[in-house]
Design a protein around this motif. Structure first.
Motif, PDB file in Angstrom:
ATOM      1  N   GLY A 133       0.810  -1.214   0.000  1.00  0.00           N
ATOM      2  CA  GLY A 133       0.000   0.000   0.000  1.00  0.00           C
ATOM      3  C   GLY A 133       0.844   1.265   0.000  1.00  0.00           C
ATOM      4  N   LYS A 134       0.380   2.298   0.703  1.00  0.00           N
ATOM      5  CA  LYS A 134       1.003   3.617   0.642  1.00  0.00           C
ATOM      6  C   LYS A 134       2.213   3.782   1.545  1.00  0.00           C
ATOM      7  CE  LYS A 134      -3.251   5.885  -0.676  1.00  0.00           C
ATOM      8  NZ  LYS A 134      -4.307   6.783  -0.332  1.00  0.00           N
ATOM      9  N   CYS A 135       2.304   2.998   2.635  1.00  0.00           N
ATOM     10  CA  CYS A 135       3.399   3.202   3.587  1.00  0.00           C
ATOM     11  C   CYS A 135       3.806   1.880   4.235  1.00  0.00           C
ATOM     12  CB  CYS A 135       2.994   4.208   4.651  1.00  0.00           C
ATOM     13  SG  CYS A 135       1.570   3.695   5.640  1.00  0.00           S
ATOM     14  N   CYS A 136       4.998   1.867   4.842  1.00  0.00           N
ATOM     15  CA  CYS A 136       5.509   0.677   5.531  1.00  0.00           C
ATOM     16  C   CYS A 136       6.510   1.111   6.596  1.00  0.00           C
ATOM     17  CB  CYS A 136       6.173  -0.270   4.537  1.00  0.00           C
ATOM     18  SG  CYS A 136       6.875  -1.738   5.322  1.00  0.00           S
ATOM     19  N   ASP A 137       6.368   0.572   7.802  1.00  0.00           N
ATOM     20  CA  ASP A 137       7.312   0.875   8.882  1.00  0.00           C
ATOM     21  C   ASP A 137       8.484  -0.106   8.928  1.00  0.00           C
ATOM     22  OD1 ASP A 137       6.116   3.156   9.923  1.00  0.00           O
ATOM     23  OD2 ASP A 137       4.790   2.017  11.231  1.00  0.00           O
ATOM     24  N   LEU A 144      14.957  -4.834  -4.746  1.00  0.00           N
ATOM     25  CA  LEU A 144      13.704  -5.462  -4.330  1.00  0.00           C
ATOM     26  C   LEU A 144      13.432  -5.111  -2.873  1.00  0.00           C
ATOM     27  CD1 LEU A 144      14.251  -9.006  -5.846  1.00  0.00           C
ATOM     28  CD2 LEU A 144      12.562  -7.332  -6.600  1.00  0.00           C
ATOM     29  N   TYR A 145      12.184  -4.801  -2.560  1.00  0.00           N
ATOM     30  CA  TYR A 145      11.783  -4.496  -1.191  1.00  0.00           C
ATOM     31  C   TYR A 145      10.590  -5.369  -0.808  1.00  0.00           C
ATOM     32  CZ  TYR A 145      14.581  -0.232  -1.414  1.00  0.00           C
ATOM     33  OH  TYR A 145      15.603   0.669  -1.532  1.00  0.00           O
ATOM     34  N   ARG A 146      10.459  -5.590   0.497  1.00  0.00           N
ATOM     35  CA  ARG A 146       9.293  -6.279   1.037  1.00  0.00           C
ATOM     36  C   ARG A 146       8.944  -5.608   2.357  1.00  0.00           C
ATOM     37  NH1 ARG A 146      10.189 -12.547   2.185  1.00  0.00           N
ATOM     38  NH2 ARG A 146      11.798 -11.937   3.606  1.00  0.00           N
ATOM     39  N   CYS A 147       7.653  -5.515   2.643  1.00  0.00           N
ATOM     40  CA  CYS A 147       7.198  -4.889   3.885  1.00  0.00           C
ATOM     41  C   CYS A 147       6.839  -5.970   4.892  1.00  0.00           C
ATOM     42  CB  CYS A 147       5.986  -3.995   3.610  1.00  0.00           C
ATOM     43  SG  CYS A 147       5.397  -3.157   5.098  1.00  0.00           S
ATOM     44  N   ASN A 148       7.434  -5.908   6.069  1.00  0.00           N
ATOM     45  CA  ASN A 148       7.177  -6.904   7.110  1.00  0.00           C
ATOM     46  C   ASN A 148       6.233  -6.388   8.197  1.00  0.00           C
ATOM     47  OD1 ASN A 148       8.860  -8.952   5.992  1.00  0.00           O
ATOM     48  ND2 ASN A 148      10.630  -7.789   6.663  1.00  0.00           N
ATOM     49  N   ASP A 189       5.348 -10.668  -0.565  1.00  0.00           N
ATOM     50  CA  ASP A 189       5.730 -10.282  -1.929  1.00  0.00           C
ATOM     51  C   ASP A 189       6.935  -9.345  -1.932  1.00  0.00           C
ATOM     52  OD1 ASP A 189       3.417 -11.609  -2.509  1.00  0.00           O
ATOM     53  OD2 ASP A 189       2.382  -9.897  -3.398  1.00  0.00           O
ATOM     54  N   TRP A 190       7.815  -9.536  -2.914  1.00  0.00           N
ATOM     55  CA  TRP A 190       8.920  -8.607  -3.163  1.00  0.00           C
ATOM     56  C   TRP A 190       8.483  -7.665  -4.266  1.00  0.00           C
ATOM     57  CZ3 TRP A 190      13.067  -8.333  -0.098  1.00  0.00           C
ATOM     58  CH2 TRP A 190      13.357  -9.440   0.716  1.00  0.00           C
ATOM     59  N   TYR A 191       8.894  -6.414  -4.164  1.00  0.00           N
ATOM     60  CA  TYR A 191       8.499  -5.396  -5.140  1.00  0.00           C
ATOM     61  C   TYR A 191       9.741  -4.633  -5.566  1.00  0.00           C
ATOM     62  CZ  TYR A 191       5.809  -1.529  -7.163  1.00  0.00           C
ATOM     63  OH  TYR A 191       5.269  -0.590  -8.007  1.00  0.00           O
ATOM     64  N   GLN A 192       9.940  -4.472  -6.865  1.00  0.00           N
ATOM     65  CA  GLN A 192      11.133  -3.800  -7.378  1.00  0.00           C
ATOM     66  C   GLN A 192      10.842  -2.327  -7.615  1.00  0.00           C
ATOM     67  OE1 GLN A 192      12.752  -5.678 -10.865  1.00  0.00           O
ATOM     68  NE2 GLN A 192      14.783  -4.846 -10.464  1.00  0.00           N
ATOM     69  N   ASN A 241      12.086   3.557  -4.860  1.00  0.00           N
ATOM     70  CA  ASN A 241      11.560   4.238  -3.688  1.00  0.00           C
ATOM     71  C   ASN A 241      10.464   3.394  -3.042  1.00  0.00           C
ATOM     72  OD1 ASN A 241      10.583   5.968  -1.767  1.00  0.00           O
ATOM     73  ND2 ASN A 241       9.812   7.488  -3.202  1.00  0.00           N
ATOM     74  N   PRO A 242      10.751   2.762  -1.888  1.00  0.00           N
ATOM     75  CA  PRO A 242       9.732   1.929  -1.250  1.00  0.00           C
ATOM     76  C   PRO A 242       8.592   2.717  -0.618  1.00  0.00           C
ATOM     77  CG  PRO A 242      11.689   1.998   0.105  1.00  0.00           C
ATOM     78  CD  PRO A 242      12.016   2.734  -1.170  1.00  0.00           C
ATOM     79  N   GLY A 243       8.727   4.027  -0.547  1.00  0.00           N
ATOM     80  CA  GLY A 243       7.647   4.850  -0.007  1.00  0.00           C
ATOM     81  C   GLY A 243       7.910   5.296   1.415  1.00  0.00           C
TER      82      GLY A 243
END
Length: 175
Positions: free
Chosen positions: A45-49, A62-66, A95-98, A101-103
């Protein structure tokens, strides 16, 4: 003569293709042919901590939000139960996302948007504190302490934050 005929047929085929007169039964159509294909959004979504960068050295990375959530986003393909001792009803998108800017973070850092003197403990993600002396602590700071013998008065936010400390407030100059 056979070579000249081959070249002539090749050129005529190219000319016909430019005008759309080629037999389409033998053509390969790509998914994007004839329509605009949009890139799917970030699975978190829009943000991730609690953002994690893949150790693969590729660009963009590649980024992933935990982050633990009650329900994964529609863009998430691999929604798994969050790790823990017992089922808690929390989920994590695997999911990994390429992207370059991860946001932004969902939770504001207690010291604000930037920090020049960050102190972090080595952990994943790091646990950080900002030691900048400021005129006034940010609204998100819960433990704001005045620096002794500072005139005019300066303050330091003593809150800890789980995540990256953020960008520096003043640009770094190399001498």
């Amino acid at each position: 003569m056979a070579m000249a005929t081959s070249i002539l047929l090749f050129l005529l085929a190219g000319l016909a293709a430019a005008h759309g007169e080629v037999d389409t039964a033998n053509n390969i159509r790509l998914p994007s042919d004839g329509k605009t294909v949009g890139r799917p959004g970030k699975p978190w979504g829009k943000c991730c901590d609690n953002i994690e960068m893949s150790p693969l050295r590729i660009f963009p990375p590649l980024y992933r939000c935990n982050d633990e959530v009650k329900q994964c986003n529609d863009e998430c393909k691999e929604c798994v139960e969050a790790p823990g001792a017992f089922p808690r009803g929390a989920f994590v998108c695997g999911d990994w996302y390429q992207t370059t800017n991860p946001g932004p973070l969902c939770t504001e850092r207690p010291w604000g948007k930037c920090c020049d003197k960050a102190v972090c403990f080595e952990s994943l993600p790091p646990i950080c504190r900002c030691m900048d002396k400021v005129k006034q602590c940010a609204a998100a700071c819960k433990k704001c302490k005045r620096v002794k013998s500072s005139e005019p008065p300066r303050y330091v936010c003593l809150d800890q934050f789980k995540g990256e400390p953020g960008p520096q407030c003043t640009p770094h100059t190399w001498n």
